[in-house]
Design an enzyme around this catalytic site. Structure first.
Site, PDB file in Angstrom:
ATOM      1  CG  ASP A  36      -1.784   1.288   1.186  1.00  0.00           C
ATOM      2  OD1 ASP A  36      -2.580   1.452   0.236  1.00  0.00           O
ATOM      3  OD2 ASP A  36      -1.615   2.152   2.067  1.00  0.00           O
TER       4      ASP A  36
ATOM      5  NE  ARG B  17      -4.981   4.692  -5.025  1.00  0.00           N
ATOM      6  CZ  ARG B  17      -5.525   4.699  -3.813  1.00  0.00           C
ATOM      7  NH1 ARG B  17      -4.939   4.070  -2.805  1.00  0.00           N
ATOM      8  NH2 ARG B  17      -6.666   5.324  -3.592  1.00  0.00           N
TER       9      ARG B  17
ATOM     10  CB  SER C 241      -5.635   2.055   0.086  1.00  0.00           C
ATOM     11  OG  SER C 241      -4.839   2.894   0.869  1.00  0.00           O
TER      12      SER C 241
HETATM   13  N1  URA Z   1      -6.557   6.850   2.882  1.00  0.00           N
HETATM   14  C1  URA Z   1      -5.862   5.733   2.619  1.00  0.00           C
HETATM   15  O1  URA Z   1      -5.225   5.160   3.497  1.00  0.00           O
HETATM   16  N2  URA Z   1      -5.884   5.253   1.370  1.00  0.00           N
HETATM   17  C2  URA Z   1      -6.561   5.838   0.371  1.00  0.00           C
HETATM   18  O2  URA Z   1      -6.548   5.332  -0.728  1.00  0.00           O
HETATM   19  C3  URA Z   1      -7.282   6.992   0.659  1.00  0.00           C
HETATM   20  C4  URA Z   1      -7.269   7.489   1.936  1.00  0.00           C
END
Ligand code: URA
Length: 434
Positions: A167, A174, A189
């Site tokens: 992540d 992203r 995520s």
């Molecule tokens: N918070 C997160 O941890 N991930 C996301 O994709 C968006 C907000």
């Protein structure tokens, strides 16, 4: 690519581009190979964009989430003698609820392992807020985390590098490829981190309205439902509340200012909206954790939540009695006319707070502990020309002009028709249970 790899990234990108459902082995491989550096950033960027455009089915989202969890460690709290329960907010302006909520739930018998983040953009981060307390440390080892949880019943700290490393890489990518907004990617995520964190129960506070990441309530509800399903599937008792973020929460936004307001709530005072949302979330958390017969309102009034706060802050090196930092410069913004405040744009207030130095635009940037905004009046209140609406705080007064610029049309003052009411979102728009 190495000859021993099971798939090619190109074939997986093409499958999603052509709206096919990705298979479990394809998903497992692509997440693992990206974490190992075998799938390149440009290939993952193309796949993320294909997911954003073409979506994912519920099984694909679940498998993608599992693959992200399996990229790192899973925490285990079986040594604790209390049930674990956590809360996650998708973030908003003035959203300091975690600060009073974690010690409050601990005071009522829950164990709250809160892995929190830093602010990026217009919404603040819990760790930045707590770091305004002199001496407080966000980074602690897993052993220290367990020790603080055992001693205090709540711990708020940074997630270590070992938790869902896929992540960390994906989120950074992203952010720079315009693929943050995809519901499958947001849900996986958030939930990969919360499931890996090892909590048994989880309450999600999904914000909606102009100051939220998901401004559209229907999309916020879809995100909430997707996350609740992921939690349930992983055996985490998960519920979500979709809550209002059209107007900032409370009367402050900014790091030390928000800590001050949170301490007021723990002392039995504080603004009504903060107290109300804190109590609603505390009751949900206690119920989800199977704790009955405890009254969180009483724990705010009798000082037991404050006692937990003080031991929790001290356990991480903080001095709960130390004065909080105050910005070197202040500037008051007054009402240009008399009337009723009809609206206050949470996003504009959030961007102004960020421009004053409370937030960062790049990872790793320093934030100002004292920077932020005090709000003197909220929608629905009657206001006279010249009375204060905001006090801006910063160490660097050259920032005032840009903050004033965005605030110049952040508030609408007008006349309400006879018997009329200000148009506000309800605090709770929807409750979703698995
Ligand atoms: N918070 C997160 O941890 N991930 C996301 O994709 C968006 C907000």
């Amino acid at each position: 690519m190495s000859a021993v790899e099971s798939f090619s990234a190109v074939e997986i990108i093409a499958a999603k581009r052509d709206r096919n459902v990705l298979t479990d082995p394809q998903i497992d491989w692509v997440i693992d190979a990206y974490t190992r550096g075998v799938v390149a950033d440009e290939q993952m960027s193309a796949l993320l964009m294909a997911i954003l455009l073409n979506g994912m089915g519920s099984h694909e989202i679940a498998r993608w989430t599992d693959a992200m969890i399996n990229s790192g460690e899973r925490m285990n709290w079986s040594a604790l003698d209390r049930p674990t329960v956590d809360k996650h907010s998708t973030g908003g302006v003035g959203d300091k609820i975690t600060l009073p909520l974690a010690p409050l739930v601990a005071a009522c018998g829950g164990a709250v392992p809160q892995l929190s983040g830093r602010g990026l953009g217009h919404t603040g981060g819990t760790l930045d807020k707590l770091e305004s307390i002199p001496g407080w440390r966000a980074s602690i080892s897993n052993e220290e985390m367990l020790a603080v949880l055992q001693k205090c019943g709540a711990v708020i700290c940074a997630a270590g590098a070992g938790l869902a490393p896929a992540d960390k890489k994906l989120y950074a990518l992203r952010d720079v490829t315009a693929t943050v907004e995809a519901i499958p990617l947001i849900a996986s995520s958030i939930m990969s981190k919360k499931i890996a964190e090892g909590t048994s129960a989880l309450i999600l506070d999904v914000k909606t309205g102009v100051g939220a990441f998901m401004a559209d309530p229907e999309r916020a509800k879809e995100l909430a439902r997707t996350m609740v399903d992921l939690g349930k599937r992983a055996g985490v008792n998960t519920r979500a509340l979709v809550t209002a973020m059209d107007v900032p929460l409370g009367m402050t936004a900014g790091n030390a200012l928000e800590v001050r307001e949170s301490v007021e709530v723990l002392a039995g005072g504080g603004p009504n909206d903060i107290v109300e949302l804190t109590l609603i979330l505390a009751r949900e958390m206690l119920d989800a954790a199977g704790i009955s017969g405890k009254d969180p309102e009483k724990a705010l009034k009798d000082g037991s939540a404050m006692d937990v706060w003080r031991t929790m802050i001290s356990a991480q090196g903080g001095n709960p009695d130390a004065p909080l930092p105050v910005a070197r410069e202040q500037l008051v913004i007054s009402a240009p006319s008399s009337g009723t405040m009809l609206s206050m744009d949470a996003m504009k207030v959030g961007v102004a707070v960020w421009r004053l130095g409370a937030g960062r635009s790049r990872q790793g940037e320093q934030v100002q502990a004292g920077a932020g905004i005090e709000i003197h009046c909220k929608p629905g209140e009657v206001i006279t020309a010249g009375s204060p609406i905001f006090t801006l705080h910063t160490d660097t007064p050259e920032r005032f002009a840009r903050a004033q610029e965005i605030l110049s049309d952040s508030v609408i003052i007008g006349q309400l028709p006879q018997g009329g009411k200000v148009d506000r979102m309800p605090l709770i728009l929807e409750r979703i249970e698995g």
